[in-house]
Design a protein around this motif. Structure first.
Motif, mmCIF file in Angstrom:
data_model
loop_
_atom_site.group_PDB
_atom_site.id
_atom_site.type_symbol
_atom_site.label_atom_id
_atom_site.label_comp_id
_atom_site.label_asym_id
_atom_site.label_seq_id
_atom_site.Cartn_x
_atom_site.Cartn_y
_atom_site.Cartn_z
ATOM 1 N N ASN A 100 0.770 -1.016 -0.064
ATOM 2 C CA ASN A 100 0.019 0.169 -0.262
ATOM 3 C C ASN A 100 0.860 1.276 0.001
ATOM 4 O O ASN A 100 1.754 1.179 0.801
ATOM 5 N N GLY A 101 0.606 2.329 -0.905
ATOM 6 C CA GLY A 101 1.544 3.345 -1.133
ATOM 7 C C GLY A 101 1.953 3.474 -2.549
ATOM 8 O O GLY A 101 1.423 2.969 -3.531
ATOM 9 N N ILE A 102 2.905 4.467 -2.704
ATOM 10 C CA ILE A 102 3.355 4.755 -4.044
ATOM 11 C C ILE A 102 4.753 4.966 -4.117
ATOM 12 O O ILE A 102 5.530 5.513 -3.515
ATOM 13 N N ILE A 103 5.379 3.890 -5.183
ATOM 14 C CA ILE A 103 6.823 4.033 -5.161
ATOM 15 C C ILE A 103 7.117 5.231 -6.477
ATOM 16 O O ILE A 103 6.786 4.882 -7.492
ATOM 17 N N GLU A 104 7.676 6.293 -6.029
ATOM 18 C CA GLU A 104 7.718 7.328 -6.943
ATOM 19 C C GLU A 104 8.797 7.160 -8.018
ATOM 20 O O GLU A 104 8.969 7.543 -9.166
ATOM 21 N N GLY A 154 9.504 7.048 -1.708
ATOM 22 C CA GLY A 154 7.964 6.752 -1.987
ATOM 23 C C GLY A 154 7.465 6.321 -0.489
ATOM 24 O O GLY A 154 8.057 6.293 0.426
ATOM 25 N N SER A 155 6.171 5.803 -0.582
ATOM 26 C CA SER A 155 5.575 5.328 0.709
ATOM 27 C C SER A 155 5.216 3.959 0.410
ATOM 28 O O SER A 155 4.859 3.611 -0.638
ATOM 29 N N TYR A 156 5.131 3.384 1.868
ATOM 30 C CA TYR A 156 4.965 1.829 1.607
ATOM 31 C C TYR A 156 4.431 1.393 3.014
ATOM 32 O O TYR A 156 4.986 1.696 3.787
ATOM 33 N N ALA A 157 3.291 0.400 3.033
ATOM 34 C CA ALA A 157 3.386 -0.495 4.028
ATOM 35 C C ALA A 157 3.198 -1.835 3.146
ATOM 36 O O ALA A 157 2.498 -1.764 2.149
ATOM 37 N N ARG A 173 7.383 -0.452 6.944
ATOM 38 C CA ARG A 173 6.393 0.769 6.899
ATOM 39 C C ARG A 173 7.207 2.119 6.696
ATOM 40 O O ARG A 173 8.189 2.195 7.210
ATOM 41 N N HIS A 174 6.497 2.771 5.714
ATOM 42 C CA HIS A 174 6.955 4.336 5.637
ATOM 43 C C HIS A 174 5.783 5.145 5.011
ATOM 44 O O HIS A 174 5.522 4.918 3.817
ATOM 45 N N GLU A 175 5.499 5.976 5.831
ATOM 46 C CA GLU A 175 4.274 6.822 5.312
ATOM 47 C C GLU A 175 3.037 6.108 5.138
ATOM 48 O O GLU A 175 1.921 6.834 4.582
ATOM 49 N N SER A 176 2.826 4.853 5.017
ATOM 50 C CA SER A 176 1.607 4.224 4.825
ATOM 51 C C SER A 176 1.243 3.302 6.157
ATOM 52 O O SER A 176 2.253 2.819 6.548
ATOM 53 N N PRO A 177 0.075 3.407 6.585
ATOM 54 C CA PRO A 177 -0.159 2.872 8.027
ATOM 55 C C PRO A 177 -0.042 1.180 8.055
ATOM 56 O O PRO A 177 -0.169 0.752 6.920
ATOM 57 N N ALA A 190 -1.626 -5.652 9.584
ATOM 58 C CA ALA A 190 -2.880 -4.866 8.950
ATOM 59 C C ALA A 190 -2.584 -3.531 8.738
ATOM 60 O O ALA A 190 -1.761 -2.898 9.464
ATOM 61 N N SER A 191 -3.483 -3.088 7.811
ATOM 62 C CA SER A 191 -3.385 -1.664 7.535
ATOM 63 C C SER A 191 -4.096 -0.671 8.681
ATOM 64 O O SER A 191 -3.689 0.354 8.736
ATOM 65 N N ASP A 192 -4.813 -1.318 9.448
ATOM 66 C CA ASP A 192 -5.534 -0.594 10.717
ATOM 67 C C ASP A 192 -5.856 -1.499 11.760
ATOM 68 O O ASP A 192 -5.937 -2.764 11.395
#
Ligand code: F6R
Length: 607
Positions: A100-104, A154-157, A173-177, A190-192
């Motif tokens: 979950n996130g975006i790899i820039e 970018g961001s990732y979980a 994890r980085h910037e995504s929960p 889990a994401s939450d």
């Protein structure tokens, strides 16, 4: 966006994982999939569609194996196709990933990997990570993941499994929960927190740039440079029941009906005798230094911010501005230590609000988060937090989160007014009395549900609707329009009632329903009545939200829905309920998936 789950233990991973994944469907639901390790290989099943549809077709929850990763997607990079659904594997199918996130920097990485002979099977950004892991793997899975993470921006979980490590799950994890659930000889990612339901109440919240290696018997945490870190679990008090529909057809309806309770919970323990007791929750907040407030938020939370602007200026006399969080950074906002920034967010994960919060902190402001989800990024990064305590909101359209935000913002306002000594004690008492009366009044509005369901039938075939309000009810017009458009896909616009004559009046004819928030008050009522006349003169159909006992309005409006009288400042918490119910019923009658409207997701974790 997207939701991810992982499991490692002794139970059948797919049964546990898919069950948890259902609770994350609010994060995206265009496709989903599962990967498990069985008999020395990775089995992946995935497809387009919502979890239950896909599970019925592919029996994802029947997959064997004790280690697995699971994903529900909201497409960012790459269209909604089976190939782009997660999990993704390397070409040898030795490793599998959910993300979950975006790899820039995925384009450069992909080009490099292709030149090195890697074969890609999707157009996602995620797939580069699994190829990098495969490339760096020399026997130690954690090392390979760490090396891959060094390459990506970018961001990732994410969760990773590998054929050679059948009892290991690596997550980062980085910037995504991302959270880790601690079970009995088993671990979850889990994401939450609510996604884990009643599986466990022991939670470890992952911080940015952390990696965890999980086996059924151990959880070891590392920083990105491979140093071991110690983390302790916390016990969350989570009522798994509240994440179920509890006899209602949809979460949205259940959550609309939960509003009296949500408001009660938002104010509980924050009022003592005739005082607001927020001091303990805001330790060290220097109220005397607050010269100005800037509110940043998105969507429905932004509407709550617009109402809070009225509250704060009227009762606490603090100059207040409300900004779309997504626009905040693109000006050069003037912020100093006298500026308090309020970041309002149900999920606490909205990327734009989080980015605005960080910008505000960078410029020296104190940030106070008004957040529902405990442990979320906005809650953790704010200098101060007031939780709204609405409980999990599963329906994608925000309802109880909105009214509980308003309740907390109201308490904050009265508290600031009290500490700044701009509200005399008798006024504080009256204000407290007003909010205490609200839950019962909200209950009364909910009794109108059957009538509103009947009224909704008239508007099912409409293609457009206009919502008008003035003063503090203008944001309610915006919120009413947002509710209708997002769940029923009918085009709806909210407008300040007086602005109508500067353009939108051209739209009005006998086919245009015009919803007018026309509750009685000293500020705007008379003017709004004139606006109703203007609509009627053009043969528009007026549906008025009015105050109980207002007979006058019945002579003007075609349909009148009456709500009890409270103060002007609190009236939005009552007038929004009929509009929420109306949107819900119109959407159901149109056959829309109200809890999961198309193209939307509950937590918008992309900018
Ligand atoms: C509308 C809705 C959205 C959210 C917005 C912000 O019903 O739910 O407009 O309000 O995406 O989300 P949070 O409050 O989680 O920051």
């Amino acid at each position: 966006m997207c939701g991810i789950i992982g499991y490692v233990g002794y139970r059948r991973a797919a049964a546990v994982g898919m069950n948890c994944l259902r609770r994350l469907e609010y994060r995206g639901y265009d496709s989903c999939g599962a990967a498990v390790i069985t008999n020395g290989s990775i089995t992946v099943k995935k497809g387009i569609g919502k979890i239950d549809e896909l599970n019925a077709a592919l029996h994802l929850d029947a997959l064997p194996g004790h280690t697995g990763i699971f994903h529900t997607r909201w497409a960012t990079h790459g269209g909604v196709t089976v190939e782009n659904a997660h999990p993704h594997c390397d070409e040898e199918e030795q490793f599998s990933i959910v993300h979950n996130g975006i790899i820039e920097n995925y384009v450069q990485l992909k080009e490099r990997l292709i030149a090195q002979g890697h074969i890609f099977s999707s157009s996602t950004d995620t797939e580069v990570i699994v190829h990098l892991i495969a490339q760096y793997y020399t026997g130690n899975l954690r090392e390979a993941v760490l090396r891959a993470l060094h390459d990506i921006e970018g961001s990732y979980a994410l969760g990773v499994i590998a054929v050679n490590h059948p009892t290991t799950l690596i997550a980062a994890r980085h910037e995504s929960p991302l959270i880790v659930g601690v079970g009995d000889h088993e671990f979850f990612i889990a994401s939450d927190i609510p996604a884990l339901g009643s599986e466990t109440k022991k939670i470890i919240i992952m911080e940015n740039k952390e990696v965890v290696e999980l086996t059924p018997e151990s959880a070891e945490f590392f920083s990105l440079d491979g140093k071991k870190i110690t983390k302790n679990h916390q016990v969350v008090e989570w009522d798994a029941q509240s994440a179920e529909k509890g006899g209602f057809d949809h979460f949205m309806l259940k959550e609309i009906f939960e509003q009296p309770r949500a408001v009660e919970d938002a104010i509980a323990n924050r009022i003592e005798d005739s005082c607001i007791t927020l001091r303990e929750e805001l330790p060290g907040l220097d109220i005397s230094s607050i010269k100005r407030i800037i509110i940043v938020a998105c969507g429905t939370s932004w509407h709550a911010g617009l109402i809070a602007e009225f509250m704060l200026e009227e009762l606490a006399r603090i100059p207040t501005e409300v900004e779309y969080a997504s626009e905040f950074r693109y000006r050069n906002p003037i912020i100093d230590r006298g500026t308090l920034v309020l970041a309002i967010s149900q999920s606490g994960e909205t990327a734009d609000t989080l980015a605005a919060l960080r910008e505000a902190k960078k410029r020296g402001a104190n940030v106070l988060g008004i957040v529902n989800v405990i442990g979320s990024s906005i809650a953790r990064e704010s200098d101060f937090v007031l939780f709204t305590h609405a409980g999990p909101e599963i329906g994608v359209a925000s309802t109880k989160a909105f009214t509980s935000q308003l309740a907390v913002l109201y308490l904050l306002t009265v508290y600031l007014g009290e500490v700044k000594k701009v509200l005399p004690i008798d006024q504080i008492r009256n204000r407290i009395r007003d909010i205490r009366a609200l839950p019962l009044q909200m209950q009364r509005v909910l009794h109108l549900n059957a009538d509103i369901q009947e009224i909704a039938k008239k508007y099912v075939k409409k293609t457009n609707a206009l919502y008008l309000g003035r003063g503090i009810n203008y944001p309610i017009a915006l919120e009413g329009a947002l509710k209708l458009k997002e769940v029923s896909y009918i085009h709806a616009e909210g407008y300040p009632a007086a602005e109508m004559k500067h353009g939108p009046i051209a739209l009005i004819d006998e086919h245009m329903p015009v919803f007018v928030v026309a509750t009685q008050d000293d500020q705007t009522y008379k003017k709004v009545m004139s606006n109703i006349e203007e609509v009627k003169a053009r043969h528009g159909e007026v549906i008025a939200i009015a105050t109980t006992g207002d007979e006058e309005i019945g002579k003007k409006a075609d349909v009148v829905i009456r709500v009890p009288k409270n103060s002007y400042i609190l009236s939005p918490l009552l007038s929004i309920i009929p509009l929420q119910l109306l949107s819900y019923h119109v959407a159901v009658l149109r056959g829309c998936d109200v809890d999961r409207p198309r193209n939307l997701a509950k937590a918008v974790c992309v900018e």
